[in-house]
Design a protein around this motif. Structure first.
Motif, PDB file in Angstrom:
ATOM      1  N   GLU A 112      54.441   6.816  -1.519  1.00 39.28           N
ATOM      2  CA  GLU A 112      54.028   7.337  -0.211  1.00 39.28           C
ATOM      3  C   GLU A 112      53.038   8.495  -0.328  1.00 39.28           C
ATOM      4  OE1 GLU A 112      58.158   9.040  -1.222  1.00 39.28           O
ATOM      5  OE2 GLU A 112      57.118   7.086  -1.303  1.00 39.28           O
ATOM      6  N   GLU A 113      52.798   8.982  -1.552  1.00 36.28           N
ATOM      7  CA  GLU A 113      51.829  10.052  -1.750  1.00 36.28           C
ATOM      8  C   GLU A 113      50.433   9.517  -2.084  1.00 36.28           C
ATOM      9  OE1 GLU A 113      54.832  13.486  -3.563  1.00 36.28           O
ATOM     10  OE2 GLU A 113      53.622  12.263  -4.919  1.00 36.28           O
ATOM     11  N   LEU A 114      50.353   8.212  -2.410  1.00 37.23           N
ATOM     12  CA  LEU A 114      49.087   7.627  -2.848  1.00 37.23           C
ATOM     13  C   LEU A 114      48.294   7.069  -1.669  1.00 37.23           C
ATOM     14  CD1 LEU A 114      50.332   5.711  -6.015  1.00 37.23           C
ATOM     15  CD2 LEU A 114      49.282   7.979  -5.902  1.00 37.23           C
ATOM     16  N   MET A 115      46.988   7.272  -1.722  1.00 40.14           N
ATOM     17  CA  MET A 115      46.070   6.731  -0.718  1.00 40.14           C
ATOM     18  C   MET A 115      45.037   5.883  -1.431  1.00 40.14           C
ATOM     19  SD  MET A 115      45.564  10.347   1.297  1.00 40.14           S
ATOM     20  CE  MET A 115      45.577  11.282  -0.236  1.00 40.14           C
ATOM     21  N   ASP A 116      44.611   4.801  -0.813  1.00 38.23           N
ATOM     22  CA  ASP A 116      43.606   3.965  -1.468  1.00 38.23           C
ATOM     23  C   ASP A 116      42.662   3.351  -0.451  1.00 38.23           C
ATOM     24  OD1 ASP A 116      44.661   1.295  -0.583  1.00 38.23           O
ATOM     25  OD2 ASP A 116      46.372   1.899  -1.805  1.00 38.23           O
ATOM     26  N   SER A 117      41.448   3.059  -0.951  1.00 32.80           N
ATOM     27  CA  SER A 117      40.418   2.375  -0.170  1.00 32.80           C
ATOM     28  C   SER A 117      39.822   1.301  -1.061  1.00 32.80           C
ATOM     29  CB  SER A 117      39.327   3.344   0.277  1.00 32.80           C
ATOM     30  OG  SER A 117      39.854   4.365   1.103  1.00 32.80           O
ATOM     31  N   LYS A 118      39.540   0.138  -0.478  1.00 34.80           N
ATOM     32  CA  LYS A 118      39.008  -0.985  -1.250  1.00 34.80           C
ATOM     33  C   LYS A 118      37.574  -1.276  -0.827  1.00 34.80           C
ATOM     34  CE  LYS A 118      43.534  -3.075  -2.002  1.00 34.80           C
ATOM     35  NZ  LYS A 118      44.390  -4.256  -1.794  1.00 34.80           N
ATOM     36  N   LEU A 119      36.755  -1.611  -1.815  1.00 36.46           N
ATOM     37  CA  LEU A 119      35.358  -1.958  -1.572  1.00 36.46           C
ATOM     38  C   LEU A 119      35.052  -3.303  -2.227  1.00 36.46           C
ATOM     39  CD1 LEU A 119      35.379   1.395  -2.443  1.00 36.46           C
ATOM     40  CD2 LEU A 119      33.153   1.140  -1.364  1.00 36.46           C
ATOM     41  N   ARG A 120      34.153  -4.039  -1.601  1.00 31.34           N
ATOM     42  CA  ARG A 120      33.754  -5.345  -2.115  1.00 31.34           C
ATOM     43  C   ARG A 120      32.384  -5.233  -2.774  1.00 31.34           C
ATOM     44  NH1 ARG A 120      31.184  -9.946   0.493  1.00 31.34           N
ATOM     45  NH2 ARG A 120      30.819  -8.533   2.225  1.00 31.34           N
ATOM     46  N   CYS A 121      32.182  -5.977  -3.871  1.00 26.85           N
ATOM     47  CA  CYS A 121      30.893  -5.990  -4.563  1.00 26.85           C
ATOM     48  C   CYS A 121      30.017  -7.092  -3.981  1.00 26.85           C
ATOM     49  CB  CYS A 121      31.080  -6.207  -6.065  1.00 26.85           C
ATOM     50  SG  CYS A 121      31.976  -4.872  -6.879  1.00 26.85           S
ATOM     51  N   VAL A 122      28.774  -6.746  -3.698  1.00 35.39           N
ATOM     52  CA  VAL A 122      27.821  -7.697  -3.142  1.00 35.39           C
ATOM     53  C   VAL A 122      26.593  -7.721  -4.036  1.00 35.39           C
ATOM     54  CG1 VAL A 122      26.387  -8.303  -1.163  1.00 35.39           C
ATOM     55  CG2 VAL A 122      28.655  -7.289  -0.799  1.00 35.39           C
ATOM     56  N   PHE A 123      26.203  -8.932  -4.489  1.00 37.54           N
ATOM     57  CA  PHE A 123      25.021  -9.091  -5.329  1.00 37.54           C
ATOM     58  C   PHE A 123      23.873  -9.605  -4.476  1.00 37.54           C
ATOM     59  CE2 PHE A 123      28.128 -10.113  -8.972  1.00 37.54           C
ATOM     60  CZ  PHE A 123      28.396  -8.758  -9.119  1.00 37.54           C
ATOM     61  N   GLU A 124      22.712  -8.979  -4.646  1.00 35.80           N
ATOM     62  CA  GLU A 124      21.531  -9.374  -3.891  1.00 35.80           C
ATOM     63  C   GLU A 124      20.377  -9.626  -4.847  1.00 35.80           C
ATOM     64  OE1 GLU A 124      20.748  -6.223  -1.185  1.00 35.80           O
ATOM     65  OE2 GLU A 124      22.310  -6.818   0.242  1.00 35.80           O
ATOM     66  N   LEU A 125      19.614 -10.696  -4.571  1.00 30.29           N
ATOM     67  CA  LEU A 125      18.409 -10.987  -5.345  1.00 30.29           C
ATOM     68  C   LEU A 125      17.191 -10.727  -4.479  1.00 30.29           C
ATOM     69  CD1 LEU A 125      19.053 -14.240  -7.416  1.00 30.29           C
ATOM     70  CD2 LEU A 125      18.566 -11.959  -8.271  1.00 30.29           C
ATOM     71  N   PRO A 126      16.164 -10.058  -5.007  1.00 26.16           N
ATOM     72  CA  PRO A 126      14.962  -9.794  -4.214  1.00 26.16           C
ATOM     73  C   PRO A 126      14.157 -11.062  -3.999  1.00 26.16           C
ATOM     74  CG  PRO A 126      14.637  -9.057  -6.462  1.00 26.16           C
ATOM     75  CD  PRO A 126      16.070  -9.485  -6.360  1.00 26.16           C
ATOM     76  N   ALA A 127      13.310 -11.061  -2.962  1.00 24.51           N
ATOM     77  CA  ALA A 127      12.406 -12.180  -2.718  1.00 24.51           C
ATOM     78  C   ALA A 127      11.357 -12.238  -3.816  1.00 24.51           C
ATOM     79  CB  ALA A 127      11.749 -12.028  -1.349  1.00 24.51           C
ATOM     80  N   GLU A 128      10.572 -13.340  -3.865  1.00 20.74           N
ATOM     81  CA  GLU A 128       9.605 -13.532  -4.939  1.00 20.74           C
ATOM     82  C   GLU A 128       8.567 -12.416  -4.995  1.00 20.74           C
ATOM     83  OE1 GLU A 128       9.581 -15.684  -7.347  1.00 20.74           O
ATOM     84  OE2 GLU A 128      11.457 -16.560  -6.658  1.00 20.74           O
ATOM     85  N   ASN A 129       8.043 -12.004  -3.822  1.00 20.99           N
ATOM     86  CA  ASN A 129       7.031 -10.937  -3.829  1.00 20.99           C
ATOM     87  C   ASN A 129       7.648  -9.601  -4.226  1.00 20.99           C
ATOM     88  OD1 ASN A 129       8.559 -10.809  -1.535  1.00 20.99           O
ATOM     89  ND2 ASN A 129       6.898 -10.131  -0.193  1.00 20.99           N
ATOM     90  N   GLU A 130       8.923  -9.403  -3.886  1.00 17.26           N
ATOM     91  CA  GLU A 130       9.595  -8.175  -4.283  1.00 17.26           C
ATOM     92  C   GLU A 130       9.886  -8.171  -5.766  1.00 17.26           C
ATOM     93  OE1 GLU A 130      12.992  -7.882  -1.841  1.00 17.26           O
ATOM     94  OE2 GLU A 130      11.890  -7.147  -0.096  1.00 17.26           O
ATOM     95  N   LYS A 131      10.106  -9.376  -6.346  1.00 20.25           N
ATOM     96  CA  LYS A 131      10.341  -9.458  -7.789  1.00 20.25           C
ATOM     97  C   LYS A 131       9.127  -8.962  -8.562  1.00 20.25           C
ATOM     98  CE  LYS A 131      13.631 -13.292  -7.926  1.00 20.25           C
ATOM     99  NZ  LYS A 131      13.839 -14.677  -8.393  1.00 20.25           N
ATOM    100  N   THR A 132       7.912  -9.368  -8.087  1.00 21.01           N
ATOM    101  CA  THR A 132       6.690  -8.925  -8.754  1.00 21.01           C
ATOM    102  C   THR A 132       6.548  -7.421  -8.665  1.00 21.01           C
ATOM    103  OG1 THR A 132       5.658 -11.022  -8.158  1.00 21.01           O
ATOM    104  CG2 THR A 132       4.192  -9.233  -8.827  1.00 21.01           C
ATOM    105  N   HIS A 133       6.857  -6.874  -7.492  1.00 17.86           N
ATOM    106  CA  HIS A 133       6.774  -5.423  -7.312  1.00 17.86           C
ATOM    107  C   HIS A 133       7.779  -4.706  -8.212  1.00 17.86           C
ATOM    108  CE1 HIS A 133       6.008  -1.633  -5.334  1.00 17.86           C
ATOM    109  NE2 HIS A 133       7.306  -1.501  -5.067  1.00 17.86           N
ATOM    110  N   ASP A 134       8.990  -5.247  -8.295  1.00 13.18           N
ATOM    111  CA  ASP A 134       9.995  -4.637  -9.172  1.00 13.18           C
ATOM    112  C   ASP A 134       9.579  -4.712 -10.629  1.00 13.18           C
ATOM    113  OD1 ASP A 134      11.534  -4.043  -7.014  1.00 13.18           O
ATOM    114  OD2 ASP A 134      12.853  -5.790  -7.196  1.00 13.18           O
ATOM    115  N   LEU A 135       8.918  -5.842 -11.015  1.00 15.93           N
ATOM    116  CA  LEU A 135       8.462  -5.969 -12.400  1.00 15.93           C
ATOM    117  C   LEU A 135       7.398  -4.933 -12.714  1.00 15.93           C
ATOM    118  CD1 LEU A 135       8.555  -7.535 -15.043  1.00 15.93           C
ATOM    119  CD2 LEU A 135       6.851  -9.107 -14.104  1.00 15.93           C
TER     120      LEU A 135
END
Length: 239
Positions: A112-135
């Motif tokens: 009863e002393e413990l508190m918790d919060s849960k988060l979900r992992c989300v993976f995102e891939l950039p669009a083709e034009n954004e991939k070039t910019h990231d490169l």
């Protein structure tokens, strides 16, 4: 008995987003804020501990302060058809006033002393034009890293300002220590050279003295022999 509501404020609150490509380490930050007037102990756990590196993964957040947790997703082959089932949990509890052993406090904590919060992992891939910019950005970043003699930017992104400052101060101290050792080594070499020159000069003086004594002895013996021969010749002439 239901657990108490989480006292820490999380940013983000529900989803931790990781933006690809995932051929290199991808880092996202989780901000934990403590709005209470008491210190709070925290732990960050994940369902896939081998896939993530979390720094720091536990600690104490002082009252009225916050901390940034760096969550680093390790490189992997991304399959867009596979949905991520990875989750994180931030567990916390109010720190006792006289706490000395944090691990002991966690072990003795009641549910009863413990508190918790849960988060979900989300993976995102950039669009083709954004991939070039990231490169392009990645190439530019690599060139800057090769030209700079400072610490890698990846390290600074995984540490808070205080830790980076401590590391920089330690590097500066080590550089000063190395400079001092080089100066001491140079002075020792100079002293050794001076002693060797003095030793050679003393040896040369001793050798010259010995040669002079040998020369004087030889000349003395030659004079004695000469006087003896002259004495014998003069004695014969007189007789």
């Amino acid at each position: 008995m239901a657990r108490p509501e989480q006292v820490l404020l999380l940013e983000p609150q529900h989803d931790m987003k990781f933006r690809g490509p995932f051929s290199d380490v991808v880092t996202t930050n989780l901000k934990l804020s403590n709005p209470t007037d008491r210190n709070v102990c925290f732990k960050v756990k994940t369902t896939a501990p081998r896939r993530y590196c979390v720094r720091p993964n536990s600690g104490i957040i002082d009252a009225g302060t916050s901390i940034n947790v760096s969550v680093m997703l390790q490189p992997f082959d991304y399959d867009p058809n596979e949905k991520s089932k990875h989750k994180f949990m931030v567990q916390s509890m109010l720190a006792p006033p006289d706490m000395t052993d944090m691990e002991g406090v966690w072990k003795e904590a009641k549910p009863e002393e413990l508190m918790d919060s849960k988060l979900r992992c989300v993976f995102e891939l950039p669009a083709e034009n954004e991939k070039t910019h990231d490169l392009d950005n990645k190439i530019t970043s690599s060139l800057l890293k090769s030209e700079s003699s400072t610490m890698p930017t990846k390290l600074s992104s995984t540490l808070d300002d205080g830790e980076v400052k401590k590391i920089m101060e330690e590097c500066k101290r080590l550089q000063m220590e190395a400079q001092r050792l080089r100066e001491e080594n140079k002075q020792i070499r100079e002293d050794d050279g001076l002693r060797m020159r003095k030793s050679n000069m003393m040896s040369q003086h001793a050798s010259v003295g010995m040669k002079r004594e040998e020369g004087l002895s030889a000349r003395t013996i030659a004079l004695i022999v000469l006087f003896f021969v002259l004495g014998v010749i003069v004695g014969k002439l007189v007789l």
